[in-house]
Enzyme design. Structure first.
Site, PDB file in Angstrom:
ATOM      1  N   THR A 170      -5.504  -6.741  10.823  1.00  0.00           N
ATOM      2  CA  THR A 170      -5.712  -5.723   9.912  1.00  0.00           C
ATOM      3  C   THR A 170      -5.335  -4.373  11.327  1.00  0.00           C
ATOM      4  OG1 THR A 170      -7.599  -6.545   9.103  1.00  0.00           O
ATOM      5  CG2 THR A 170      -7.477  -4.219   8.712  1.00  0.00           C
TER       6      THR A 170
ATOM      7  N   ARG B 111       2.611  -5.673   9.286  1.00  0.00           N
ATOM      8  CA  ARG B 111       1.755  -4.555   9.282  1.00  0.00           C
ATOM      9  C   ARG B 111       2.097  -4.271  10.884  1.00  0.00           C
ATOM     10  NH1 ARG B 111      -3.916  -6.255   7.372  1.00  0.00           N
ATOM     11  NH2 ARG B 111      -4.379  -5.470   5.583  1.00  0.00           N
TER      12      ARG B 111
ATOM     13  N   HIS C 281      -2.357  -5.367   1.677  1.00  0.00           N
ATOM     14  CA  HIS C 281      -3.805  -6.162   0.970  1.00  0.00           C
ATOM     15  C   HIS C 281      -3.282  -8.010   1.159  1.00  0.00           C
ATOM     16  CE1 HIS C 281      -7.594  -8.035  -0.055  1.00  0.00           C
ATOM     17  NE2 HIS C 281      -6.346  -7.867  -1.077  1.00  0.00           N
TER      18      HIS C 281
ATOM     19  N   ARG D 270      -2.223 -14.282   4.684  1.00  0.00           N
ATOM     20  CA  ARG D 270      -2.812 -13.147   6.053  1.00  0.00           C
ATOM     21  C   ARG D 270      -1.845 -13.355   6.689  1.00  0.00           C
ATOM     22  NH1 ARG D 270      -6.881 -10.199   4.511  1.00  0.00           N
ATOM     23  NH2 ARG D 270      -8.239 -10.473   6.329  1.00  0.00           N
TER      24      ARG D 270
ATOM     25  N   LYS E 240       0.858  -1.306  -0.192  1.00  0.00           N
ATOM     26  CA  LYS E 240       0.034  -0.160  -0.019  1.00  0.00           C
ATOM     27  C   LYS E 240       0.559   1.686  -0.016  1.00  0.00           C
ATOM     28  CE  LYS E 240      -4.017  -1.818   1.970  1.00  0.00           C
ATOM     29  NZ  LYS E 240      -4.851  -2.219   3.688  1.00  0.00           N
TER      30      LYS E 240
ATOM     31  N   PHE F 126     -15.947   3.271   6.727  1.00  0.00           N
ATOM     32  CA  PHE F 126     -14.443   4.136   6.327  1.00  0.00           C
ATOM     33  C   PHE F 126     -14.174   3.373   4.969  1.00  0.00           C
ATOM     34  CE2 PHE F 126     -14.447  -1.115   7.406  1.00  0.00           C
ATOM     35  CZ  PHE F 126     -14.046  -1.578   6.802  1.00  0.00           C
TER      36      PHE F 126
ATOM     37  N   TYR G  18     -11.941  -2.265  -3.472  1.00  0.00           N
ATOM     38  CA  TYR G  18     -13.001  -3.052  -2.227  1.00  0.00           C
ATOM     39  C   TYR G  18     -14.283  -2.656  -2.644  1.00  0.00           C
ATOM     40  CZ  TYR G  18      -8.025  -2.568  -0.146  1.00  0.00           C
ATOM     41  OH  TYR G  18      -7.127  -2.867   0.220  1.00  0.00           O
TER      42      TYR G  18
ATOM     43  N   GLU H 153      -8.901 -11.031  -7.456  1.00  0.00           N
ATOM     44  CA  GLU H 153      -8.402  -9.771  -7.359  1.00  0.00           C
ATOM     45  C   GLU H 153      -7.574 -10.260  -8.450  1.00  0.00           C
ATOM     46  OE1 GLU H 153      -7.669  -9.607  -2.838  1.00  0.00           O
ATOM     47  OE2 GLU H 153      -9.535  -9.201  -2.367  1.00  0.00           O
TER      48      GLU H 153
HETATM   49  P1  RTP Z   1      -7.267  -5.862   3.147  1.00  0.00           P
HETATM   50  O1  RTP Z   1      -8.388  -6.202   2.280  1.00  0.00           O
HETATM   51  O2  RTP Z   1      -6.778  -4.203   2.961  1.00  0.00           O
HETATM   52  O3  RTP Z   1      -6.073  -6.678   3.246  1.00  0.00           O
HETATM   53  O4  RTP Z   1      -7.113  -6.126   4.680  1.00  0.00           O
HETATM   54  P2  RTP Z   1      -8.238  -6.615   5.674  1.00  0.00           P
HETATM   55  O5  RTP Z   1      -8.272  -7.415   5.218  1.00  0.00           O
HETATM   56  O6  RTP Z   1      -7.355  -6.975   6.829  1.00  0.00           O
HETATM   57  O7  RTP Z   1      -9.126  -6.130   6.423  1.00  0.00           O
HETATM   58  P3  RTP Z   1     -10.822  -5.632   6.154  1.00  0.00           P
HETATM   59  O8  RTP Z   1     -11.556  -5.678   6.843  1.00  0.00           O
HETATM   60  O9  RTP Z   1     -10.968  -6.708   4.214  1.00  0.00           O
HETATM   61  O10 RTP Z   1     -10.838  -4.037   5.356  1.00  0.00           O
HETATM   62  C1  RTP Z   1     -10.095  -3.508   4.487  1.00  0.00           C
HETATM   63  C2  RTP Z   1      -9.189  -2.133   4.697  1.00  0.00           C
HETATM   64  O11 RTP Z   1     -10.812  -1.390   5.092  1.00  0.00           O
HETATM   65  C3  RTP Z   1      -9.951  -0.354   6.252  1.00  0.00           C
HETATM   66  N1  RTP Z   1     -10.031  -0.515   7.272  1.00  0.00           N
HETATM   67  N2  RTP Z   1     -11.206   0.055   8.096  1.00  0.00           N
HETATM   68  N3  RTP Z   1     -11.841   1.784  10.717  1.00  0.00           N
HETATM   69  C4  RTP Z   1     -11.862   0.860  10.545  1.00  0.00           C
HETATM   70  O12 RTP Z   1     -12.374  -0.258  10.960  1.00  0.00           O
HETATM   71  C5  RTP Z   1     -11.619  -0.438   9.387  1.00  0.00           C
HETATM   72  N4  RTP Z   1     -11.751  -1.484   8.690  1.00  0.00           N
HETATM   73  C6  RTP Z   1     -11.348  -2.165   8.297  1.00  0.00           C
HETATM   74  C7  RTP Z   1      -8.381  -0.947   6.455  1.00  0.00           C
HETATM   75  O13 RTP Z   1      -7.616  -0.337   6.508  1.00  0.00           O
HETATM   76  C8  RTP Z   1      -8.228  -3.010   6.202  1.00  0.00           C
HETATM   77  O14 RTP Z   1      -7.095  -3.011   5.514  1.00  0.00           O
HETATM   78 MG    MG Z   2      -9.642  -7.582   3.154  1.00  0.00          MG
END
Ligand code: RTP
Ligand code: MG
Length: 141
Positions: free
Chosen positions: A93, A104, A117, A87, A11, A59, A51, A128
Site C-alpha cells: 500500500t 506502486r 487499487h 496484489r 487511480k 484517512f 471505500y 467490487e
Molecule cells: P486499495 O484498497 O486502494 O487497493 O489499497 P490497499 O488495499 O493496499 O489498502 P487499504 O488498507 O484498503 O487502504 C485503502 C487506501 O487508503 C489509503 N490509506 N491511507 N494514511 C494511511 O495510513 C492510509 N492507509 C490506507 C491508501 O491510499 C490505500 O490505498
Molecule cells: Mg484495500
C-alpha cells in the site's frame, strides 16, 4: 488454483501520469486478461461507497478527495489466482515499502496517491466487480 476475477482501479495519479498503458501491460504480461473496462470520474458518493469499509478511519476524507480528484480506469481482470496475482503486481500500500518492480514502486509517490487499487479477497472482488459493472458489461474470453 482457480480462475478468478478481481477489480482493478488505475487511480487518478497514474491516469494523470499517462501510465494507463504501462499498467495494463503489466497485467497482460502476467497472464491476467482484461474482461471489462471503463473510464470514470467518481462522485464523492460513489468513491465513499466503494471505500465504505474505511469510513471511520482518519484517512477516509483524504482518500475520497483523492479518488475524486480526476478520472480513473476501472477494470475486471480474469485469470488463475487473479486476486493474489494482482496484489503481488501492485506491491505494498505504501510505495516506500513496495517491492522493486511492482506497480506502486514504479508509479506511486505516496500512500495516498498510490497508483492502483486491487480487491483483497474473493468476497471483496465479488462486491467490487458488481459495484462498477453489470453482468452484460463483462466479456468472458
Ligand atoms: P486499495 O484498497 O486502494 O487497493 O489499497 P490497499 O488495499 O493496499 O489498502 P487499504 O488498507 O484498503 O487502504 C485503502 C487506501 O487508503 C489509503 N490509506 N491511507 N494514511 C494511511 O495510513 C492510509 N492507509 C490506507 C491508501 O491510499 C490505500 O490505498
Ligand atoms: Mg484495500
Amino acid at each position: 488454483m482457480a480462475t478468478e476475477r478481481t477489480l482493478s482501479i488505475i487511480k487518478p495519479d497514474a491516469v494523470a501520469k499517462n501510465a494507463i498503458g504501462d499498467i495494463i501491460s503489466r497485467f497482460e504480461k502476467a497472464g491476467l486478461k482484461v474482461v471489462a473496462a471503463k473510464m470514470l470520474h467518481l462522485s464523492e458518493e460513489k468513491a465513499g461507497g466503494f471505500y465504505a469499509e474505511h469510513k471511520e478511519r482518519p484517512f477516509f476524507k483524504d482518500l475520497v478527495g483523492f479518488m475524486t480528484s480526476g478520472p480513473v480506469v476501472v477494470q475486471v481482470l480474469e485469470g488463475e489466482d487473479a486476486i493474489a496475482k494482482n496484489r503481488e503486481l501492485m506491491g505494498a500500500t505504501n510505495p516506500k515499502e513496495a517491492a522493486p518492480g511492482t506497480i506502486r514502486a514504479d508509479f506511486a509517490e505516496t500512500i495516498d496517491a498510490n497508483a492502483v487499487h486491487g480487491s483483497d479477497s474473493p468476497a471483496s472482488a465479488e462486491r467490487e466487480v458488481a459495484y462498477f459493472f453489470s453482468a452484460d458489461e463483462i466479456c468472458p474470453r
